[in-house]
Enzyme design. Structure first.
Site, PDB file in Angstrom:
ATOM      1  N   HIS A   1     -49.807 -12.299  10.456  1.00 44.55           N
ATOM      2  CA  HIS A   1     -49.892 -12.704  11.857  1.00 44.55           C
ATOM      3  C   HIS A   1     -49.927 -14.226  11.980  1.00 44.55           C
ATOM      4  O   HIS A   1     -49.289 -14.814  12.866  1.00 44.55           O
ATOM      5  CB  HIS A   1     -51.154 -12.128  12.510  1.00 44.55           C
ATOM      6  CG  HIS A   1     -51.197 -10.638  12.565  1.00 44.55           C
ATOM      7  ND1 HIS A   1     -52.082  -9.891  11.820  1.00 44.55           N
ATOM      8  CD2 HIS A   1     -50.474  -9.741  13.282  1.00 44.55           C
ATOM      9  CE1 HIS A   1     -51.920  -8.607  12.082  1.00 44.55           C
ATOM     10  NE2 HIS A   1     -50.946  -8.490  12.967  1.00 44.55           N
TER      11      HIS A   1
ATOM     12  N   SER B   1     -50.827  -5.736   6.067  1.00 42.38           N
ATOM     13  CA  SER B   1     -51.003  -4.825   7.193  1.00 42.38           C
ATOM     14  C   SER B   1     -52.480  -4.714   7.511  1.00 42.38           C
ATOM     15  O   SER B   1     -53.328  -4.723   6.600  1.00 42.38           O
ATOM     16  CB  SER B   1     -50.449  -3.439   6.858  1.00 42.38           C
ATOM     17  OG  SER B   1     -50.815  -2.495   7.849  1.00 42.38           O
TER      18      SER B   1
ATOM     19  N   ARG C   1     -53.872  -2.109   8.341  1.00 42.91           N
ATOM     20  CA  ARG C   1     -54.327  -0.812   7.828  1.00 42.91           C
ATOM     21  C   ARG C   1     -54.646  -0.850   6.328  1.00 42.91           C
ATOM     22  O   ARG C   1     -55.210   0.114   5.801  1.00 42.91           O
ATOM     23  CB  ARG C   1     -53.278   0.259   8.112  1.00 42.91           C
ATOM     24  CG  ARG C   1     -53.234   0.683   9.582  1.00 42.91           C
ATOM     25  CD  ARG C   1     -52.337   1.885   9.792  1.00 42.91           C
ATOM     26  NE  ARG C   1     -52.500   2.453  11.123  1.00 42.91           N
ATOM     27  CZ  ARG C   1     -51.820   2.095  12.189  1.00 42.91           C
ATOM     28  NH1 ARG C   1     -50.912   1.137  12.076  1.00 42.91           N
ATOM     29  NH2 ARG C   1     -52.027   2.645  13.358  1.00 42.91           N
TER      30      ARG C   1
END
Length: 300
Positions: free
Chosen positions: A43, A191, A193
């Site tokens: 990000h 990720s 997750r």
């Protein structure tokens, strides 16, 4: 960096930021990075790319309930507000928009953005309604922020294809910027997750990037066909005992049509090898795009 939580406040903050930026300049550009939070270096790389290319950088953090199925992890999805704000500031965001569900959906939503065909395969086949939720919330965010450019990581290649499709179909005045997938040192795609993986699952999850990295070699083998290649991909993933394949498919990009012959592979269209694999309760995705010789790189 300024943080706001309502649609009214982000619009006012952007109006003020544009006015300040335009002081003595003919125009200013707004770069937008939509996220569901629990930020990581991937990000941050999107924010940094926007920082280099735009005058104002807006980050949104919103865990969107519309894109979660009834048995999926909306409540369990990781959240860490303070960490997110620190990472956003470090990467160079100017504004962070963190709306609540009641602000984004004050009443039950009756209008949705539905993109046909390309949402019915890959993740769409096992997560019905997921991309309706994605397209709807991204459309809302584009309407709220009204950016010039929006930045997305290529790990979610199908999501980018869906967003590019509705942007083109609906004449949305925003440029979609594809950005390279960032990876951990061992190759695992970053990720939010990944935090769900236990130690052994995390160790075995690198089979995804390792498989994608073997494809060039497999393509050189005499008599290679699409079916044989697909078999090689699946066999290599399944060499990790904990891996449970959701899908491993070869498709055109961004149209996401099936590839049935090596003539298609060697043709004029980019080819996407897309993977979704579960390790325990955690579903991970990864992909690689193969461009025809002399074609465009994966990221603009």
């Amino acid at each position: 960096m300024k943080t706001v939580e309502t649609i009214q406040d982000i619009r006012l903050a952007l109006k003020e930021a544009r006015r300040e930026t335009l002081h003595g300049k003919p125009e200013c550009t707004v770069g937008f990075v939509p996220t569901m939070g629990y930020l990581h270096q991937g990000h941050q790389s999107l924010i940094e790319r926007a920082r280099k290319e735009c005058d104002i950088v807006v980050l949104s953090i919103f865990v969107n309930p519309l894109q979660f199925g009834p048995n999926e992890d909306f409540e369990r999805y990781p959240r860490d507000r303070e960490r997110d704000l620190r990472l956003a500031s470090e990467a160079g965001a100017d504004l962070v928009f963190m709306p609540g569900v009641t602000d984004m959906y004050p009443t039950p939503i009756r209008t949705k953005v539905i993109v046909s065909n390309i949402t019915e395969v890959l993740c769409g086949s096992s997560r019905p309604g997921h991309f309706d939720g994605v397209a709807t919330v991204v459309t809302k965010l584009f309407q709220i922020v009204q950016p010039d450019k929006a930045y997305f990581g290529m790990k979610d290649a199908q999501q980018i294809a869906v967003i590019e499709q509705f942007v083109a179909d609906l004449n949305v005045p925003v440029t979609i910027v594809r950005c390279e997938t960032l990876r951990e040192a061992d190759g695992l795609a970053m990720s939010s997750r990944n935090v769900y993986l236990n130690e052994e699952e995390r160790k075995q999850a690198v089979i995804l990037s390792a498989t994608l990295g073997r494809i060039d070699g497999w393509l050189t083998e005499e008599g290679m066909t699409v079916d044989r290649l697909n078999g090689r991909i699946r066999d290599h993933i399944e060499s990790a005992p904990l891996a449970r394949i959701d899908y491993a498919e070869i498709r055109t990009y961004p149209g996401l049509d099936s590839v049935v012959s090596m003539e298609q592979w060697n043709g004029s269209q980019p080819i996407l090898v897309a993977l979704a694999v579960r390790f325990g309760k955690t579903r991970l995705i990864d992909n690689r795009i193969f461009f025809p010789e002399g074609g465009e790189p994966a990221c603009s």
